[in-house]
Scaffold this active site. Structure first.
Site, PDB file in Angstrom:
ATOM      1  N   GLU A  98      39.977 121.846  80.735  1.00  0.00           N
ATOM      2  CA  GLU A  98      39.925 123.008  79.862  1.00  0.00           C
ATOM      3  C   GLU A  98      39.358 124.218  80.591  1.00  0.00           C
ATOM      4  O   GLU A  98      38.504 124.093  81.465  1.00  0.00           O
ATOM      5  CB  GLU A  98      39.038 122.703  78.657  1.00  0.00           C
ATOM      6  CG  GLU A  98      39.710 121.743  77.703  1.00  0.00           C
ATOM      7  CD  GLU A  98      38.870 121.494  76.474  1.00  0.00           C
ATOM      8  OE1 GLU A  98      39.461 121.148  75.457  1.00  0.00           O
ATOM      9  OE2 GLU A  98      37.644 121.641  76.530  1.00  0.00           O
ATOM     10  N   CYS A 111      36.197 130.977  82.289  1.00  0.00           N
ATOM     11  CA  CYS A 111      35.223 129.942  82.628  1.00  0.00           C
ATOM     12  C   CYS A 111      36.022 128.717  83.058  1.00  0.00           C
ATOM     13  O   CYS A 111      36.759 128.150  82.254  1.00  0.00           O
ATOM     14  CB  CYS A 111      34.381 129.665  81.376  1.00  0.00           C
ATOM     15  SG  CYS A 111      33.233 128.308  81.569  1.00  0.00           S
ATOM     16  N   CYS A 118      31.587 114.942  84.972  1.00  0.00           N
ATOM     17  CA  CYS A 118      30.509 115.342  85.885  1.00  0.00           C
ATOM     18  C   CYS A 118      29.589 114.140  86.098  1.00  0.00           C
ATOM     19  O   CYS A 118      29.294 113.403  85.168  1.00  0.00           O
ATOM     20  CB  CYS A 118      29.709 116.498  85.282  1.00  0.00           C
ATOM     21  SG  CYS A 118      28.413 117.118  86.370  1.00  0.00           S
ATOM     22  N   CYS A 122      23.199 115.369  83.131  1.00  0.00           N
ATOM     23  CA  CYS A 122      22.134 116.095  82.436  1.00  0.00           C
ATOM     24  C   CYS A 122      22.132 115.641  80.968  1.00  0.00           C
ATOM     25  O   CYS A 122      23.195 115.523  80.358  1.00  0.00           O
ATOM     26  CB  CYS A 122      22.369 117.595  82.540  1.00  0.00           C
ATOM     27  SG  CYS A 122      22.485 118.144  84.249  1.00  0.00           S
ATOM     28  N   CYS A 125      23.851 117.749  78.068  1.00  0.00           N
ATOM     29  CA  CYS A 125      25.220 118.249  78.288  1.00  0.00           C
ATOM     30  C   CYS A 125      26.249 117.182  77.931  1.00  0.00           C
ATOM     31  O   CYS A 125      26.190 116.065  78.428  1.00  0.00           O
ATOM     32  CB  CYS A 125      25.368 118.674  79.753  1.00  0.00           C
ATOM     33  SG  CYS A 125      27.047 119.147  80.190  1.00  0.00           S
ATOM     34  N   SER A 196      27.931 128.378  89.207  1.00  0.00           N
ATOM     35  CA  SER A 196      26.716 127.848  88.581  1.00  0.00           C
ATOM     36  C   SER A 196      26.484 126.416  89.036  1.00  0.00           C
ATOM     37  O   SER A 196      27.399 125.593  89.027  1.00  0.00           O
ATOM     38  CB  SER A 196      26.884 127.897  87.056  1.00  0.00           C
ATOM     39  OG  SER A 196      25.804 127.268  86.427  1.00  0.00           O
ATOM     40  N   SER A 219      21.130 126.421  87.087  1.00  0.00           N
ATOM     41  CA  SER A 219      20.750 125.890  85.771  1.00  0.00           C
ATOM     42  C   SER A 219      19.345 125.304  85.913  1.00  0.00           C
ATOM     43  O   SER A 219      19.181 124.160  86.308  1.00  0.00           O
ATOM     44  CB  SER A 219      21.730 124.809  85.321  1.00  0.00           C
ATOM     45  OG  SER A 219      23.000 125.378  85.157  1.00  0.00           O
ATOM     46  N   CYS A 338      29.247 126.151  75.924  1.00  0.00           N
ATOM     47  CA  CYS A 338      28.655 125.505  77.088  1.00  0.00           C
ATOM     48  C   CYS A 338      28.516 123.993  76.906  1.00  0.00           C
ATOM     49  O   CYS A 338      27.970 123.532  75.920  1.00  0.00           O
ATOM     50  CB  CYS A 338      27.250 126.036  77.326  1.00  0.00           C
ATOM     51  SG  CYS A 338      27.206 127.750  77.697  1.00  0.00           S
TER      52      CYS A 338
END
Ligand code: SAH
Ligand code: SF4
Length: 349
Positions: A98, A111, A118, A122, A125, A196, A219, A338
């Site tokens: 996406e 973005c 990932c 975290c 997230c 980022s 971050s 986010c």
């Protein structure tokens, strides 16, 4: 018995400028053909070799025997009440990614994702909960911009943020290759691109040696190792001291600053003591802080702090001479905010 040998065609989009030049030379074609092809792929968004009408029909046919141009398939497009748009793209192997388009004032920011899922895990997230499926290739990263530009024509993406799915510095080579293509072939200035990272310290320092000088965002999300270890496991390998040391050493061009993102989690990292520690931690680093109130999702262990404590936190930073902005996640009604990308389409482990 008849033997048929299938030759794999070369995907022109997967080649760097130098690789395309070599490919064109191998075919016995003059060098300027490479330039023409690059122009048609990156500036005119050609979807197939047939689209490159500047080449003769014969040449297009000859080229099509050896090569093709891949495309992301647009599987879904959603528009949020606040104008944020989300594109779901299909890749050649059936995976999906996406990208989110955010428009504000004179900027159109895309973005983009750098990985499918990932590995950094975290805690706050949703992408982190998926784990890593695979890295995106350089052309899959760039193609998010090409495809978005084609969809939104005559509008054009002006800014890029690597804040979609994935940890860009964990896909270092493909991300740096993508950045060369975005800046040199699509002519988007490195000043308009922000990468980022969750804080892979050695890669932060290697990055400017290998890539165009884009903006850096970290971050940070915590002011003590205890809290950061808990919410961002990467901190166990590269604790705050090591991460901030890398930021201090980062060869920032004049007048540029490092952005520190700080996701505010109620009762976890949102106290006035945290704000004071943050001021101390960032002393001497040209920085700006983006406060992002946590964007909750079903089953999340964290909560968003109330507006009052976010404002109080911001005020302490401002009193400490920091630039601090409160960033509200956009596109929440379409899960474009986010950390939420793609998660809706995937089985969460
Ligand atoms: N992996 C990179 C870039 C993608 S994440 C990184 O971590 O920097 C982009 C930003 O979204 C990060 O700053 C992350 O802290 C933030 N984020 C992730 N999940 C969030 C959530 N649920 N609410 C608010 N911000 C979130
Ligand atoms: Fe990965 Fe960034 Fe999410 Fe952490 S915040 S899991 S690094 S995408």
């Amino acid at each position: 018995m008849l033997m048929v040998i299938f030759m794999q065609k070369t995907n022109l989009k997967s080649l760097s400028k130098q690789e395309l030049e070599a490919f064109i030379e191998e075919l016995g074609l003059p060098a300027f053909r490479a330039k023409q092809i690059l122009h048609w792929i990156y500036e005119k968004y050609a979807q197939s070799i047939q689209d490159i009408t500047e080449l003769s029909k014969d040449l297009r046919e000859k080229l099509s025997e050896k090569a093709y141009i891949s495309n992301l398939g647009l599987l879904d497009r959603q528009i949020s009440k606040d104008g944020t748009e989300k594109f779901l793209f299909g890749l050649e192997d059936g995976e999906t990614i996406e990208s989110v388009l955010i428009s504000d004032e004179d900027r159109l920011t895309l973005c983009i994702s750098s990985q499918i899922g990932c590995a950094m895990r975290c805690r706050f997230c949703l992408t982190g909960k998926m784990g890593l499926k695979r890295n995106l290739d350089a052309h899959e990263i760039v193609d998010q911009i090409i495809s978005a530009n084609r969809i939104i024509k005559p509008r054009k993406i002006t800014n890029i943020v690597f804040m979609g799915m994935g940890e860009p510095l964990a896909n270092f080579d493909n991300v740096t290759n993508a950045l060369w293509r975005i800046t040199e072939l699509m002519n988007i200035s490195p000043k308009r691109i922000t990468l980022s990272t969750s804080g892979i310290a050695p890669k932060i320092l290697e990055f400017p040696k290998k890539a165009p000088m884009v903006n850096l965002a970290i971050s940070l999300n915590a002011t003590t190792d205890e809290v950061r270890d808990y919410i961002m496991p990467v901190n166990k390998t590269y604790p705050l001291k090591v991460l901030l040391e890398a930021c201090r050493k980062f060869p920032l061009p004049t007048r540029r600053r490092i952005t520190f993102e700080y996701v505010m989690l109620k009762g976890m990292n949102d106290t006035p003591e945290d704000a004071k520690r943050l001021v101390k931690l960032l002393k001497g680093i040209p920085s700006k802080v983006n406060l992002i109130p946590f964007n909750p999702y079903e089953g999340s262990e964290f909560k968003r702090p109330d507006d009052e404590s976010v404002l109080r936190f911001q005020n302490i930073l401002i009193e400490g001479q920091l630039t601090a902005l409160i960033r509200k996640s956009k596109g929440q009604d379409i899960s474009a905010a986010c950390g939420q990308l793609k998660a809706k389409y995937s089985v969460i482990s």
